[in-house]
Design a protein around this motif. Structure first.
Motif, mmCIF file in Angstrom:
data_model
loop_
_atom_site.group_PDB
_atom_site.id
_atom_site.type_symbol
_atom_site.label_atom_id
_atom_site.label_comp_id
_atom_site.label_asym_id
_atom_site.label_seq_id
_atom_site.Cartn_x
_atom_site.Cartn_y
_atom_site.Cartn_z
ATOM 1 N N ARG A 118 -4.117 1.721 -8.811
ATOM 2 C CA ARG A 118 -3.863 0.587 -8.040
ATOM 3 C C ARG A 118 -2.863 -0.094 -9.285
ATOM 4 O O ARG A 118 -2.466 -1.260 -8.788
ATOM 5 C CB ARG A 118 -4.960 -0.178 -8.047
ATOM 6 N N TRP A 151 -8.184 2.618 3.556
ATOM 7 C CA TRP A 151 -6.932 2.191 3.372
ATOM 8 C C TRP A 151 -6.150 2.284 4.488
ATOM 9 O O TRP A 151 -4.998 2.535 4.699
ATOM 10 C CB TRP A 151 -6.205 2.865 2.171
ATOM 11 N N LEU A 200 0.846 3.029 -3.156
ATOM 12 C CA LEU A 200 -0.458 3.602 -3.807
ATOM 13 C C LEU A 200 -0.213 4.899 -4.052
ATOM 14 O O LEU A 200 0.472 5.806 -3.221
ATOM 15 C CB LEU A 200 -1.508 3.667 -2.748
ATOM 16 N N TRP A 236 0.811 -1.205 -0.180
ATOM 17 C CA TRP A 236 0.158 -0.055 -0.141
ATOM 18 C C TRP A 236 0.926 1.109 -0.038
ATOM 19 O O TRP A 236 0.222 2.328 -0.380
ATOM 20 C CB TRP A 236 -0.959 -0.105 1.096
ATOM 21 N N LEU A 275 -7.611 6.458 -6.296
ATOM 22 C CA LEU A 275 -6.280 5.768 -5.945
ATOM 23 C C LEU A 275 -5.712 5.018 -7.321
ATOM 24 O O LEU A 275 -6.563 4.276 -7.822
ATOM 25 C CB LEU A 275 -6.496 4.897 -4.795
#
Lengths: 265, 333, 382
Positions: free
Chosen positions: A31, B144, A20, A17, A29
């Motif tokens: 990916r 997230w 990202l 992550w 976001l």
């Protein structure tokens, strides 16, 4: 017990992550390039289904709403022991919130056919709304229970359930059909056995798009979602970060002094 | 559901189990009062249960102008399907603009199902709520693992629904308006389908509740042993605080599940948070970073938790904590 | 030439990596302290198919090839080289019995190995010679239809965790004078000797076997009398060397990961040290070594899976990867600065583990003799 449907969500690998990036214009976001994995709680849901398969021989069917490049994730779930997989994929599904996602998954389940149980993970690590399980059950017009720590099949049919609540548990008994969402405590997901993995290579992953499901486009995707995203911010945190150093005694003195200054003592 | 330009009716689901109101419902009333200021909206608490009329007073002193009460023996134990059918009827009859739930275990099950039933939008685990220039609800939602915050709107559908993290909003007390009680009859709409409750088992939490403590001493994987954990307990006693934990510490059995601080545990905002042997993963940080003063102790100089600390100590807690306890006792003498 | 791993191989790697990352770390401290193998992982590894990966399906194995095995060993080693080492030797026993055993022997022993009921052990090295294979002094003498074994075996992996051992003993003179036997641990005259205390690969059990008039039935001879040299050579050069290479490859990979992770977090002069060119050169060199070794290892396994002769390539993979792992461990420690020499940090274990892979399963010098022979062959006058 004939068929258990397990909803699987491929999510970007949490270990990656930090890679990202946010598109500043669309506020989405990015990916791409980050490998996908099975949402960890979905593995607990799948394990519960596989245990039913082991004891009663039920068919375990996977269902996912995701882009086509996430097929390897379903292949991995098949390798754990599931029998078949259905991937719902279409551009018009994009931008779905939890309600429109639930509608699409429900249409997929209706197309698959009869079922006894639908299993989900309690929440996903990325979106983590935990809303889809209840909403999916509503779209299917079946009851649902969240936060399942334990599920036992009764010999005469039906289930005993243990639900986790704040500071305690609720013990329930239920009939099928029902949708259950599982917590981490429910079981320990099995590791992939290589023999099962080789068998799973022969199993089907069917891809369905909206013409297979026949959903009205105004009720799904970005168009059909009642919630819209107005803004997205990456989090910035800044604190004083003053260091206290020295021997344990020196550190203790410095810290105690500060605690006193903060008015706590 | 009608489209509404100004928010006139703000509802808060007053969650209760066995006649005890969940604090989060009271916190939401406080927030609802704040949101009500601009348009002088009416704040209603909607309360379901069996023999719960006695709770209406508390709801009013915490900010409810009105309590919508549905009292029935069929609503004794919380069950999803009956509760959804009652709330559905109430919403269709009275058309609230905003409906808020705590993101509790009950709220997480009930709110989404109701939102789907009403074909409206719901945002989850909000950490803030505001009104935009048109009076529509803005819902701030972390995602997230806490790395991003999204602002969500429900422009056309009603009610605008949100679940809110317990411990984020502030209660108000002494709200003085003598409120109204609106009793709703269930009639035949009650859906009794779904699982039956066999037993509810409570685990008694002991000591100062984590969410209320002014001082929290929290430990993580770095503590290493239950003997080491004892030092945290001692420090917390000396500071009149409560002990919190991260997931690994709970898994190791040093702490209970209800002591866990983080996105899937409790949000705490004490005056002083002391984190020991905690690396600082985002999902824990989200649970404590609103604390007033943050002190962290870790042997790892690269521990992520140092990023969110006011005071950083790189060292071995086994030597530092006993010395700290001594120093504090000296100051208290 | 196709340098890509297949979807199956990628999934295999993922499966082993998840298992290794989740199940092995809790065992590490005990392994470092006691040097004992975490036996309770054996059942889980058997269930996955790790113990039977190269054993044919009809003997309860998975029937995959050496590339699959290399992936498994690399991923296990990335978390614990010792766990991988134990498995590597276990597979050597599987290969020896599968390649040279009778149908009766295969049916009797291979399923036990595949199901993880016992670990496998191959005992070649003698106090009188490891590299000097023929110089061994453990003897097996005929007594009627049976054999009496006398002698000791040392520096053997999995001695104390195996219910039976494959023992190479002298039955005659010269390279045709070696034979291979299956000796069960409860046979009279057979016993485990000392447990060795290695400074690296701790957790891979290394020990001695002692044979004192150990009587072994005729049916326990693997292959023919005199086939011991071939059994040893094939098992060591094809299964043993690729196995050691896999263990070293995992160590090497972990060295790079640890160095890169540390360099990205450690802040000096106001920036992570990964911004400094000197550190970047270390990282680049380690990455280069990793890529070289990956190519050598997987190419050797590919050749074995194709049924091609590959003893030079396996020798190359083994000696080079073990050496490279040691070099990279040293670099990783240096990138860590003073943290690198502290026991709390992992990198010192990587150095110790890498060093121990070098003499294990064949010294570099012996490998180089084989490689030189192959390189000189086209030019050698008859």
């Amino acid at each position: 017990m004939e068929r258990v449907i397990v909803c699987i969500k491929p999510i970007p690998d949490p270990k990656e992550w930090h890679l990202l990036r946010m598109d500043p214009v669309t506020k989405t976001l990015i990916r791409e390039g980050i490998p996908s994995v099975i949402n960890p709680l979905d593995k607990h849901a799948l394990e519960a289904a596989l245990e039913i398969k082991d004891t009663l021989g039920a068919e375990v069917v996977l269902l996912s709403m995701a882009p086509p490049f996430t097929k390897p994730v379903l292949r991995e779930a098949l390798a754990m022991g599931a029998d078949r997989a259905f991937l719902l994929s279409d551009r018009v599904f994009a931008g779905s919130d939890s309600l429109t996602t639930a509608r699409i998954l429900a249409a997929g389940i209706r197309k698959i056919g009869e079922f006894d149980l639908v299993f989900c993970g309690n929440f996903t690590l990325d979106g983590s709304t935990a809303q889809v399980p209840s909403q999916l059950a509503e779209c299917l017009s079946i009851p649902n229970v969240m936060h399942i720590n334990k599920m036992e099949l009764k010999k005469e049919g039906g289930l005993f359930l243990t639900q986790q609540i704040e500071s305690g548990y609720v013990y329930l008994e239920a009939e099928t059909p029902i949708l259950l969402s599982f917590t981490k405590k429910a079981n320990k997901p099995r590791f992939i056995s290589f023999l099962e993995m080789l068998e799973a290579e022969k199993r089907d992953i069917s891809v369905w798009n909206n013409s297979d499901l026949g959903l009205d486009e105004s009720s799904i995707g970005l168009a059909g979602a009642p919630t819209k995203m107005a803004d997205l911010l990456l989090c910035q945190k800044k604190r004083a970060g003053i260091r206290i150093e020295g021997s344990p005694e020196e550190i203790a003195q410095g810290l105690a002094e500060r605690i006193y200054q903060w008015g706590i003592l | 559901m009608k489209e509404s330009k100004t928010c006139q009716e703000i509802w808060v689901f007053a969650e209760q189990r066995v006649g005890v109101l969940h604090d989060a419902g009271l916190e939401l009333l406080g927030k609802a009062r704040e949101l009500a200021k601009r348009y002088n909206s009416r704040v209603s608490a909607i309360l379901l249960g069996k023999e719960v009329e006695g709770l209406t007073g508390i709801l009013m002193t915490h900010g409810a102008d009105r309590v919508i009460l549905v009292d029935s023996i069929h609503l004794g134990n919380y069950r999803l399907m009956p509760y959804v059918s009652v709330l559905e009827k109430a919403c269709r009859q009275h058309d609230p603009d905003i409906l808020l739930f705590a993101a509790s275990s009950m709220g997480m099950e009930l709110a989404p199902r109701l939102a789907a039933r009403l074909n409206t939008g719901l945002s989850a685990h909000c950490i803030d709520l505001q009104l935009d220039e048109d009076g529509k609800l803005l819902q701030m939602v972390p995602g997230w693992g806490g790395g991003v915050v999204a602002t969500i709107k429900c422009p056309e559908h009603r009610p605008q629904m949100a679940t809110v993290m317990p411990g984020i909003m502030r209660k108000i007390e002494g709200y003085d308006r003598s409120g109204e009680i609106l009793k709703l009859e269930i009639g035949e709409i009650l859906d009794t389908s779904g699982p039956r409750v066999l037993k509810v088992h409570r685990e008694e939490p002991c000591g100062m509740p984590l969410e209320q403590a002014e001082v929290v001493v929290a430990g993580g994987w770095g503590i290493g042993s239950s003997e080491g954990w004892q030092l945290l307990e001692e420090l917390s006693v000396v500071l009149c605080g409560a002990v919190g934990a991260t997931r690994p510490a709970v898994d190791e059995g040093w702490a209970r599940e209800d002591q866990m601080i983080g996105q899937s545990g409790k949000i705490v905002r004490p005056c002083l948070y002391i984190g020991v042997g905690i690396s600082g993963m985002m999902h824990h940080v989200v649970g404590m970073d609103a604390s007033n003063h943050i002190v962290t102790i870790n042997t790892d100089p690269k521990a992520g938790i140092f990023e969110v600390s006011d005071v950083i100590i790189v060292g071995d807690y086994k030597a530092i904590i006993p010395a700290l306890i001594e120093e504090i006792k000296k100051k208290q003498a | 030439m196709d340098f890509k791993f297949s979807e199956r191989e990628e999934l295999l790697r993922k499966a082993v990596r998840e298992f290794a990352e989740s199940e092995i770390p809790p065992k590490m401290e005990a392994m470092e302290e006691t040097g004992d193998y975490p036996i309770n992982l054996l059942q889980q590894m058997a269930k996955m198919g790790i113990t039977g990966i190269i054993t044919p399906r009809e003997y309860n194995g998975v029937g995959l090839g050496y590339i699959a095995r290399m992936i498994v060993l690399e991923e296990l080693s990335r978390v614990s080289a010792a766990v991988s080492m134990g498995m590597q030797v276990h597979h050597m026993a599987c290969a020896a019995i599968n390649d040279f055993g009778t149908e009766v022997q295969k049916k009797k022993y291979l399923p036990r190995l595949a199901r993880g009921e016992t670990m496998g052990c191959v005992a070649v090295t003698d106090p009188a010679g490891g590299s000097d294979l023929v110089g061994m002094q453990t003897r097996a003498e005929r007594k009627g239809d049976n054999w009496i074994i006398n002698g000791r075996k040392c520096f053997i992996t999995n001695t104390h965790t195996s219910d039976f051992w494959i023992v190479i003993a002298k039955t005659g003179e010269g390279s045709k004078g070696l034979s291979a036997f299956i000796v069960e641990k409860n046979m009279s005259g057979a016993k485990v000797g000392r447990k060795e205390n290695k400074f690296g690969l701790r957790g891979a059990n290394t020990g001695e076997l002692v044979f004192d008039n150990c009587e072994v039935p005729q049916e326990h001879l693997i292959g023919k009398e005199g086939a011991g040299f071939s059994v040893s050579l094939k098992t060591i050069s094809e299964t043993g060397r690729t196995g050691m290479a896999g263990v070293a490859l995992g160590i090497l990979n972990n060295c790079l990961e640890e160095a890169a992770k540390f360099a990205s977090e450690r802040v000096l002069y106001g920036k992570p040290i990964s911004a400094l060119q000197a550190i970047q050169f270390h990282i680049a060199e380690m990455y280069t070594e990793l890529e070289i070794c990956r190519l050598l290892c997987y190419r050797a396994c590919w050749m074995k899976d194709q049924g091609m002769r590959c003893d030079t390539e396996t020798a190359l993979a083994k000696y080079y990867t073990c050496d490279a792992a040691l070099r990279c461990a040293k670099k990783a420690i240096e990138v860590h600065g003073s943290y690198g020499i502290m026991r709390e940090y992992k990198v010192q274990r990587l150095l110790r583990d890498a060093m121990v892979t070098i003499p294990a399963g064949g010294t570099a010098e012996v490998s180089k003799l084989g490689i030189a022979r192959a390189a000189l062959a086209p030019f050698t006058k008859k």
